[in-house]
Design a protein around this motif. Structure first.
Motif, PDB file in Angstrom:
ATOM      1  N   UNK A 166       0.448  12.142   9.346  1.00 47.58           N
ATOM      2  CA  UNK A 166       0.793  13.186   8.659  1.00 47.58           C
ATOM      3  C   UNK A 166       1.854  12.793   7.432  1.00 47.58           C
ATOM      4  N   UNK A 167       2.195  11.442   7.701  1.00 44.03           N
ATOM      5  CA  UNK A 167       3.075  10.982   6.380  1.00 44.03           C
ATOM      6  C   UNK A 167       2.460  10.723   5.311  1.00 44.03           C
ATOM      7  N   UNK A 168       2.922  10.926   3.969  1.00 42.68           N
ATOM      8  CA  UNK A 168       2.026  10.580   2.818  1.00 42.68           C
ATOM      9  C   UNK A 168       2.664   9.265   2.210  1.00 42.68           C
ATOM     10  N   UNK A 169       1.957   8.151   2.127  1.00 44.16           N
ATOM     11  CA  UNK A 169       2.229   7.099   1.876  1.00 44.16           C
ATOM     12  C   UNK A 169       3.057   6.330   3.037  1.00 44.16           C
ATOM     13  N   UNK A 170       3.972   5.723   2.336  1.00 41.03           N
ATOM     14  CA  UNK A 170       4.870   4.742   3.377  1.00 41.03           C
ATOM     15  C   UNK A 170       6.220   5.514   3.260  1.00 41.03           C
TER      16      UNK A 170
ATOM     17  N   UNK B 282      12.845  -4.006   8.118  1.00 41.76           N
ATOM     18  CA  UNK B 282      13.980  -4.999   7.546  1.00 41.76           C
ATOM     19  C   UNK B 282      15.415  -4.325   7.817  1.00 41.76           C
ATOM     20  N   UNK B 283      16.493  -5.164   8.278  1.00 41.84           N
ATOM     21  CA  UNK B 283      17.779  -4.763   8.664  1.00 41.84           C
ATOM     22  C   UNK B 283      17.587  -3.339   9.467  1.00 41.84           C
ATOM     23  N   UNK B 284      16.651  -3.506  10.381  1.00 43.18           N
ATOM     24  CA  UNK B 284      16.536  -2.189  11.442  1.00 43.18           C
ATOM     25  C   UNK B 284      15.913  -0.823  10.821  1.00 43.18           C
ATOM     26  N   UNK B 285      15.585  -1.005   9.699  1.00 48.16           N
ATOM     27  CA  UNK B 285      14.902  -0.050   8.966  1.00 48.16           C
ATOM     28  C   UNK B 285      13.399   0.051   9.232  1.00 48.16           C
ATOM     29  N   UNK B 286      12.649   0.901   9.742  1.00 45.72           N
ATOM     30  CA  UNK B 286      11.337   0.698   9.974  1.00 45.72           C
ATOM     31  C   UNK B 286      10.633   1.814   9.115  1.00 45.72           C
ATOM     32  N   UNK B 287       9.501   1.045   8.219  1.00 42.61           N
ATOM     33  CA  UNK B 287       8.814   1.899   7.392  1.00 42.61           C
ATOM     34  C   UNK B 287       7.334   1.915   7.809  1.00 42.61           C
ATOM     35  N   UNK B 288       6.942   3.207   7.967  1.00 39.42           N
ATOM     36  CA  UNK B 288       5.524   3.180   8.692  1.00 39.42           C
ATOM     37  C   UNK B 288       4.563   3.413   7.370  1.00 39.42           C
TER      38      UNK B 288
ATOM     39  N   UNK C 281       0.938  -1.175   0.108  1.00 41.43           N
ATOM     40  CA  UNK C 281      -0.005  -0.150   0.021  1.00 41.43           C
ATOM     41  C   UNK C 281       0.926   1.246   0.117  1.00 41.43           C
ATOM     42  N   UNK C 282       2.033   1.426  -0.447  1.00 40.32           N
ATOM     43  CA  UNK C 282       2.761   2.772  -0.652  1.00 40.32           C
ATOM     44  C   UNK C 282       2.254   3.475  -1.850  1.00 40.32           C
ATOM     45  N   UNK C 283       2.169   4.457  -1.593  1.00 43.68           N
ATOM     46  CA  UNK C 283       1.497   5.202  -2.747  1.00 43.68           C
ATOM     47  C   UNK C 283       2.769   5.388  -3.821  1.00 43.68           C
ATOM     48  N   UNK C 284       2.268   5.214  -5.146  1.00 42.05           N
ATOM     49  CA  UNK C 284       3.114   5.535  -6.314  1.00 42.05           C
ATOM     50  C   UNK C 284       2.299   6.394  -7.217  1.00 42.05           C
ATOM     51  N   UNK C 285       3.001   6.912  -8.246  1.00 42.46           N
ATOM     52  CA  UNK C 285       2.125   7.756  -9.123  1.00 42.46           C
ATOM     53  C   UNK C 285       1.550   7.092 -10.210  1.00 42.46           C
TER      54      UNK C 285
ATOM     55  N   UNK D 208       1.011  -1.712  17.899  1.00 42.01           N
ATOM     56  CA  UNK D 208       1.542  -1.783  16.597  1.00 42.01           C
ATOM     57  C   UNK D 208       1.671  -3.194  16.063  1.00 42.01           C
ATOM     58  N   UNK D 209       1.322  -3.040  14.852  1.00 41.54           N
ATOM     59  CA  UNK D 209       1.249  -4.207  13.766  1.00 41.54           C
ATOM     60  C   UNK D 209       2.311  -4.150  12.855  1.00 41.54           C
ATOM     61  N   UNK D 210       2.620  -5.370  12.652  1.00 43.33           N
ATOM     62  CA  UNK D 210       3.759  -5.634  11.397  1.00 43.33           C
ATOM     63  C   UNK D 210       3.414  -6.380  10.610  1.00 43.33           C
ATOM     64  N   UNK D 211       3.685  -5.819   9.293  1.00 42.89           N
ATOM     65  CA  UNK D 211       3.516  -6.605   8.098  1.00 42.89           C
ATOM     66  C   UNK D 211       4.700  -7.229   7.582  1.00 42.89           C
ATOM     67  N   UNK D 212       5.509  -6.598   6.975  1.00 38.16           N
ATOM     68  CA  UNK D 212       6.856  -7.463   6.602  1.00 38.16           C
ATOM     69  C   UNK D 212       7.832  -7.144   7.479  1.00 38.16           C
TER      70      UNK D 212
END
Length: 357
Positions: free
Chosen positions: A234-238, A206-212, A22-26, A254-258
């Motif tokens: 307040x963030x747009x997309x992921x 992944x590898x310590x990087x968290x994307x919301x 569900x990340x936004x793309x154009x 907190x819910x975790x997908x990948x």
């Protein structure tokens, strides 16, 4: 030596993340469905469509819910299996391991020569990058990219309609009806809930990087339906976020997908990251998103149950675990015409295993 024809997915990383998470793309210029014009002239209704190929992973779940008779899936993107619970797939499509996945590799490159060897009558794909080469093939092809502001409800309803139209099937029990049932149930449960809990939807850790998942994401839409305030709204997309930002948000749940399973975080064993400072850790309210016919973290035929599962974890006084399991069993009976036994339900809902354990 004759060179093999390939479809190279130029923007595959962004497209796959958008499709799965569900990340936004154009995609403003995309249309809901496109059909190979040469095949369209012949008309799918004038010939038997028995051999199906699915390049877009979540569409396999829609295929299983539609239960088209006299058709066989001959080729599929392997992510349809790796992003699902294979015990559930075995119940719904016992021969799923026999489906060819070798025509598409881990880099999302499709070998069209191998694809044609499968003799597909119809191909379900995702987006213009695949369309350009598929249009050159004398095979019916249907684009399943939908633009509905990352709304899982509208997306899955349209997927079902496109697939049923393409395969000339119809069912009394539809995803659209199930969304109506789910929305009504959620509204009933939440009508007297005056205080929203704050939630963080992590689609990638992944590898310590968290994307919301922020605004205009599948996660945000699921949260809205479940009466959960998205701390990342307040963030747009992921977007990638820091632990400092998470401390400031201080989510209740907190819910975790990948990526990293919830267990190491609950045990505060995430490398160089201290989760003990947030409320969700203190309440042990950190959860893996389940996988059944497909992951509940992305649009699929299971999407109508996702808001109710979120409610059961966030507001258990409104919908407890037993009530949710009863609903889930009823859903699978209506949509897939199978009886989920308790063992399989527990396998769906259990925490993800930590690799190496």
């Amino acid at each position: 030596m004759k060179s093999m024809r390939m479809i190279t997915i130029i923007t595959i990383i962004s497209l796959v993340l958008a499709q799965l998470t569900g990340c936004s793309v154009n995609n403003e210029n995309k249309v809901a469905t496109t059909v190979n014009e040469d095949s369209k002239e012949a008309g799918t209704k004038d010939k038997d469509v028995t051999r199906v190929t699915i390049i877009s992973p979540p569409i396999f779940s829609i295929y299983l819910s539609a239960s088209p008779k006299d058709t066989t899936v001959v080729g599929i993107n392997g992510r349809a299996f790796s992003t699902a619970n294979e015990k559930v797939l075995a119940e719904l499509y016992p021969s799923y391991k026999d489906i060819n996945t070798s025509f598409i590799n881990n880099e999302f490159v499709v070998n069209t020569e191998e694809l044609l060897k499968l003799s597909p009558d119809i191909i379900f794909y995702y987006g213009d990058n695949q369309k350009n080469e598929l249009d050159k093939l004398d095979v019916e092809s249907v684009d399943m990219m939908i633009n509905k502001d990352r709304d899982p409800e509208q997306m899955t309803i349209q997927w079902e309609k496109h697939l049923e139209e393409a395969l000339d099937v119809s069912n009394e029990n539809t995803i659209e009806k199930e969304w109506e049932r789910s929305n009504n149930k959620a509204d009933e449960l939440l009508k007297d809930n005056s205080t929203k809990k704050k939630g963080l939807y992590i689609f990638s850790y992944i590898n310590g990087k968290i994307t919301a998942s922020g605004n205009n994401s599948y996660g945000d839409n699921f949260f809205n339906k479940a009466g959960i305030e998205n701390v990342a709204k307040d963030l747009q997309g992921c977007k990638e976020v820091s632990m400092e930002q998470i401390y400031e948000w201080n989510p209740d749940i907190v819910f975790i997908f990948l990526g990293m399973p919830a267990t190491p975080i609950i045990n505060n064993k995430a490398t160089n990251q201290d989760w003990s400072l947030i409320q969700a850790y203190k309440d042990k309210a950190i959860y893996d998103i389940p996988q059944a016919v497909y992951s509940w973290g992305a649009p699929s035929a299971d999407s109508p149950v996702m808001p109710l599962w979120l409610i059961s974890k966030t507001y258990p006084d409104l919908m407890n675990r037993d009530d949710f399991i009863t609903y889930l069993k009823g859903y699978y009976n209506r949509i897939y015409d199978i009886e989920l036994n308790d063992t399989l339900v527990e396998d769906i809902l259990k925490p993800k295993e930590v690799k190496g354990k």
